[in-house]
Design an enzyme around this catalytic site. Sequence first.
Site, PDB file in Angstrom:
ATOM      1  N   ASP A 103       1.660  -6.662  -6.109  1.00 10.53           N
ATOM      2  CA  ASP A 103       0.864  -7.165  -7.531  1.00 10.53           C
ATOM      3  C   ASP A 103       1.171  -6.295  -8.778  1.00 10.53           C
ATOM      4  O   ASP A 103       1.687  -5.146  -8.557  1.00 10.53           O
ATOM      5  CB  ASP A 103      -0.617  -7.036  -7.352  1.00 10.53           C
ATOM      6  CG  ASP A 103      -1.281  -5.811  -6.727  1.00 10.53           C
ATOM      7  OD1 ASP A 103      -0.319  -4.858  -6.007  1.00 10.53           O
ATOM      8  OD2 ASP A 103      -2.250  -5.518  -7.242  1.00 10.53           O
ATOM      9  N   GLU A 116      -2.683  -3.473  -4.576  1.00  9.43           N
ATOM     10  CA  GLU A 116      -2.711  -2.122  -5.078  1.00  9.43           C
ATOM     11  C   GLU A 116      -3.471  -1.741  -6.157  1.00  9.43           C
ATOM     12  O   GLU A 116      -4.116  -0.635  -6.521  1.00  9.43           O
ATOM     13  CB  GLU A 116      -1.259  -1.360  -4.887  1.00  9.43           C
ATOM     14  CG  GLU A 116      -1.278   0.047  -5.136  1.00  9.43           C
ATOM     15  CD  GLU A 116      -1.223   0.559  -6.470  1.00  9.43           C
ATOM     16  OE1 GLU A 116      -1.319   1.735  -6.725  1.00  9.43           O
ATOM     17  OE2 GLU A 116      -0.834  -0.303  -7.363  1.00  9.43           O
TER      18      GLU A 116
END
Length: 426
Positions: free
Chosen positions: A63, A128
């Site tokens: 991400d 994350e």
Amino acid sequence: SFTETNVNTSALREFDALLKKVFPKVFSSSLVQHEMVGNYSHLLTVPGSEADLEPYMLLAHIDVVPADEADGWDAPPFSAQELNGFIYGRGTIDNKQSVMGILQALEYLLERGYTPRRSFYIGLGHDEEVNGLHGAANIVKLLKSRGVKLQYVLDEGLAVLDGVISGLDGPAALIGISEKGQATVKLSVSSAPGHSSMPPRESSIGILASAVKRQAETPNIFFGLPLRFIMSNLWLFSPLLSRVLERKPDTNAFVRTTTAVTMFNSGVKINIIPSNAEAFVNFRIHSAQTLQEVVELVELTVSDERVKVELVNGFDPLPISSYDEQAFGFQIIKKTVQGMFPQLTVAPGICVGNTDSRHYKDITQDIYRFAPFYLIKHSCSSFRFHGVNERISIQNYEEIVLFYFQLIQNNDIRKLPPPHSSQHEL
């Protein structure tokens, strides 16, 4: 990822399909076991031929933070457009370069019929940027349930600093051996409201502003590390270099707990003296300190019973991983870096941000944070993290692929050679 509950799941699904298309060996090999965790994260297991060797793990995250072309990008932020030798795009340095670099390295190795001696895992988290509570945390839970213990973990974090540290001759590769803790502290004052035509001697805003000023003027906190740690890393931790590092925000953060007042709220109308005022202060806690010490220091600095001090949230710095001549993971990473870049100084450092690797502390004693991405003084590299025109040079991306390609093979020794032995023995 926007928030912990708002991630772009359709893009994650599209990315899954892309990975399978561009890395066919990785996802079709009988050697590699692939599992989806938390719906969108990936866990790959690559068993080694010598089962008694403790496995290691490579981490990266899929991400990214949001990006808007209207902010002034030279190329659309999700285009991966190549301009003047650079690949532009959100995630090129945080952290798609490692996602793709690790998988590309494994693809090349599998094409060559490679089978590792030492087993290893690859963990690709999908959240994350919003704390990794569904991705990395669930990967760890799964590994724990299988009784997995890791020799070491390597994640994102530090990089190759070129010209960033004044007085250091040439570029330096800093391998993160810890990462800072965090604390968000709320300071608040409550007093009787009133009219602006009859102000009291001190208002809630004034009292709080004074407390915040005292907090902001307190020198950023640094407590001495153990003497052995300092003496073996004088170039990074000596008082002389600390003074050099603290001159600039980029390097000041390496050597101390930093303090930033990030929010200040009070007042609802221009002619009413507000009854409440509040401010939020964010701390990034150096490894030499604890969360509790920081909170106690805030209370001591504010030193006003009218100001309420509350810890909103926080956590301690991560433990310091081993980095001596017997530290397998550190030495393998160091050997790989020096094999590719013999001119580099390699040294331990403190990672100023937080990574998915913090979730892994219960299944390994050694967590390292590094990829050979170049942060160059005159290229504004540090401003591109989460910023406009995030980019990586094509050459540097190739170096990252080669780094993981060599690192995986360098892990196949049974144990480190005796200190100071010749290079070829590794």
